[in-house]
Enzyme design. Structure first.
Site, PDB file in Angstrom:
ATOM      1  N   ARG A 228       0.809  -1.229   0.000  1.00 49.57           N
ATOM      2  CA  ARG A 228       0.000   0.000   0.000  1.00 49.57           C
ATOM      3  C   ARG A 228       0.839   1.273   0.000  1.00 49.57           C
ATOM      4  NH1 ARG A 228      -3.092  -3.829   1.280  1.00 49.57           N
ATOM      5  NH2 ARG A 228      -1.205  -4.602   2.233  1.00 49.57           N
ATOM      6  N   THR A 229       1.765   1.363   0.927  1.00 52.02           N
ATOM      7  CA  THR A 229       2.500   2.622   1.088  1.00 52.02           C
ATOM      8  C   THR A 229       3.325   2.903  -0.166  1.00 52.02           C
ATOM      9  OG1 THR A 229       2.635   2.049   3.417  1.00 52.02           O
ATOM     10  CG2 THR A 229       3.952   3.911   2.687  1.00 52.02           C
TER      11      THR A 229
ATOM     12  N   LYS B 251      26.829  -3.906   0.154  1.00 52.10           N
ATOM     13  CA  LYS B 251      28.300  -4.035   0.217  1.00 52.10           C
ATOM     14  C   LYS B 251      28.833  -3.291   1.437  1.00 52.10           C
ATOM     15  CE  LYS B 251      28.645  -2.974  -4.497  1.00 52.10           C
ATOM     16  NZ  LYS B 251      29.445  -2.468  -5.610  1.00 52.10           N
TER      17      LYS B 251
ATOM     18  N   ARG C   6      11.211   3.422   3.858  1.00 55.74           N
ATOM     19  CA  ARG C   6      10.777   2.457   4.882  1.00 55.74           C
ATOM     20  C   ARG C   6      11.992   1.639   5.294  1.00 55.74           C
ATOM     21  NH1 ARG C   6       5.544  -1.353   4.756  1.00 55.74           N
ATOM     22  NH2 ARG C   6       4.652   0.686   5.202  1.00 55.74           N
TER      23      ARG C   6
ATOM     24  N   HIS D  69       4.684   5.661  11.698  1.00 52.38           N
ATOM     25  CA  HIS D  69       4.262   5.535  10.302  1.00 52.38           C
ATOM     26  C   HIS D  69       3.362   6.750  10.042  1.00 52.38           C
ATOM     27  CE1 HIS D  69       3.155   3.997   6.506  1.00 52.38           C
ATOM     28  NE2 HIS D  69       2.811   2.761   6.806  1.00 52.38           N
TER      29      HIS D  69
HETATM   30  N1   CP Z   1      -0.436  -0.022   5.822  1.00 53.23           N
HETATM   31  C1   CP Z   1       0.738  -0.291   5.245  1.00 53.23           C
HETATM   32  O1   CP Z   1       1.753   0.298   5.592  1.00 53.23           O
HETATM   33  O2   CP Z   1       0.713  -1.268   4.306  1.00 53.23           O
HETATM   34  P1   CP Z   1       1.962  -1.788   3.466  1.00 53.23           P
HETATM   35  O3   CP Z   1       2.866  -2.501   4.439  1.00 53.23           O
HETATM   36  O4   CP Z   1       1.394  -2.701   2.426  1.00 53.23           O
HETATM   37  O5   CP Z   1       2.653  -0.590   2.888  1.00 53.23           O
END
Ligand code: CP
Length: 535
Positions: free
Chosen positions: A67-68, A95, A117, A156
């Site tokens: 999603r993100t 590396k 992320r 998040h």
């Molecule tokens: N909600 C969310 O962060 O989903 P993903 O891990 O699929 O990005």
């Protein structure tokens, strides 16, 4: 006169990086865009579009995502900018290259917004300053912005934005009251951790935490919620929650991340899942108008919201996921400086100078009793006496801490001694304090006084010359502790922890209740816990 765009090149590392007023402005933008897309109103949609093939948005996902990552990529496509993704399976990170060198390189290739992320907590916060300095020293005509797409168990923030927007859609954009139940893995779930600050968006907040002990909200986030004025209640299962009278109409589920837990917990996996999974028999207990939310993904075998609920009015999680793209289009458009010119912030309260926490006592007005220099192990002719250490703690805690103070001030090799003194007034309990004597100690410089204030706030430093107190300082708790090479955040997943090998210097901010919050991952510590090899 040109208007300054307050959103351009802004980073979003934690939800509190955008003020409540800024988020309300963002949500107005999202409502406009969502309606325009539904109505195929091209002129309004066009106002959001950057339309610049040289404006680079770069996705770096070091953990899995659907999603993100995909909503950001589609949002970037909508904005008509250059969008790239680092292939982390074949990048030089594998590396042994540092994050700093990796992101310097990508910054140099005309990339203006990074979406990251990672399991490393506080990574975006660190990169924001570090890559800003890189761009400056290389004369780049832009400053890169960093968007945290989830860092370890920390935050998040863009998920928080779309959660807030979806909740607001369901409550008629009422910013006054919110009663929400958070259900599931509250221990590991970064989306619920972002709610500790995120839900300050609402004036009156009641949060029900539903999770067994093993998955309950970490203390620091629960405390933060309480400090933020939320009413917080805890329940160990959905069953026990439904057995009481005040049931929320908004339920926010999360996925149990049992894979992150040890063998002992895994043995109880079925029991843990059962306590946070909704069942058919619970339906009658729900109030009319109840909505369920979930950041997704759901586990295909063990979804906490079972799939038989998909086609019911409870389902708000699908719209929540769809909103993700609208929210992210508007966020990127603001950071790109395409929209946001009309935003006028509320009047700011002037922020004062950094308080002076090192106070020199004027000895002409406050003469010192001669007893000071002769009290203790031996009279001191020249040297220092640090008094009032950890006043009120137990004698053994004071002794332990005096060892740390000596080490931090490099006084452990110098001759002298430590002493725990007991003061008592008639009718009161004993109060203990520590005193460190160092005859013939070297002169302490300003930086040493800062270290002393950081490691022994509340103490008094006496400088003894020719048997008299020649100088005296009262040292209070600093608002910020940084720039000392023996500081360390206790969170092993933090970008500033030596375990991450990035050489990021630790830095802490004092909180309202006199704890010290890591500038990167937000973990709180007492002033005793921020030193390397502290207990
Ligand atoms: N909600 C969310 O962060 O989903 P993903 O891990 O699929 O990005």
């Amino acid at each position: 006169m040109e208007t300054k765009n307050l959103f351009a090149s802004r980073s979003l590392c934690e939800i509190s990086d955008f003020t409540i007023d800024e988020r309300k402005y963002l949500f107005r933008q999202v409502r406009t865009l969502k309606k325009a897309i539904h109505d195929r109103d091209e002129a309004t949609m066009d106002r959001f579009r950057v339309k610049d093939p040289d404006f680079g948005i770069y996705e770096v996902f070091l953990e899995d995502s659907t999603r993100t990552k995909e909503s950001f990529r589609n949002a970037a496509d909508f904005l008509q900018v250059k969008v790239n993704e680092l292939n982390t399976t074949v990048s030089s990170l594998n590396k042994g290259e540092s994050f700093a060198d990796t992101f310097h390189t990508l910054t140099g290739y005309h990339n203006c917004i990074f979406i990251i992320r990672s399991k490393v907590e506080g990574l975006c916060r660190w990169l924001k300053d570090d890559c800003d300095a890189y761009a400056h020293r290389n004369g780049l005509p832009y400053r890169p912005a960093f968007v945290n797409a989830g860092d370890g168990r920390h935050e998040h923030p863009t998920q928080e934005l779309l959660d807030e927007f979806t909740i607001l859609e369901d409550n008629g954009f009422d910013y006054d009251n919110l009663h929400i139940a958070l259900v599931g893995d509250l221990f590991h779930g970064r989306t619920v951790h972002s709610k500790a600050d995120g839900l300050k968006l609402f004036s009156h907040v009641k949060v029900d935490l539903i999770a067994p002990d093993e998955l309950q909200m970490p203390d620091n986030y629960r405390i933060k919620m309480e400090e933020n004025g939320f009413e917080v209640r805890s329940f160990d299962s959905i069953e026990s929650y439904l057995a009481q009278g005040e049931i929320s109409t908004m339920w926010y589920f999360t996925r149990p991340q049992l894979e992150r837990m040890g063998e002992q917990v895994l043995q109880k996996a079925d029991m843990l899942r059962a306590s946070i999974t909704f069942r058919k028999e619970f339906m009658d207990k729900l109030k009319p108008g109840t909505k369920f939310y979930h950041p997704l993904p759901r586990h295909k075998l063990h979804p906490t919201i079972p799939t038989f609920l998909d086609n019911t009015p409870l389902n708000a999680w699908e719209r929540q996921s769809i909103n993700g793209m609208y929210v992210r289009i508007c966020l990127l458009s603001l950071i790109a400086g395409q929209t946001g010119f009309d935003y006028v912030p509320p009047k700011q309260v002037a922020v004062g100078e950094e308080e002076d926490y090192i106070v020199e006592v004027d000895l002409s007005k406050h003469p010192v009793k001669e007893k000071m220099v002769s009290e203790g192990v031996h009279p001191i002719k020249n040297g220092i006496v640090i008094d009032h250490i950890c006043r009120g703690d137990s004698p053994s805690d004071i002794r332990d801490h005096m060892r740390l103070i000596s080490r931090v001030l490099h006084l452990d090799e110098a001759k002298g001694g430590e002493w725990v003194s007991c003061g008592h007034k008639a009718g009161e309990e004993h109060t203990y304090k520590g005193i460190i004597f160092r005859p013939d100690a070297r002169e302490l410089e300003r930086k040493d006084l800062k270290r002393l204030a950081a490691v022994a706030p509340g103490c008094t430093l006496n400088i003894i010359k020719d048997g008299k107190v020649a100088g005296k300082y009262r040292l209070h708790m600093p608002p910020r502790i940084y720039n000392f090479d023996d500081l360390q955040c206790s969170n092993e997943a933090c970008i500033s922890n030596p375990a991450e090998c990035e050489g990021v210097p630790a830095m802490f901010y004092r909180t309202e209740d006199n704890l010290f919050e890591c500038a990167y991952c937000g973990r709180t510590h007492t002033f005793k816990e921020i030193w390397k090899n502290a207990k």
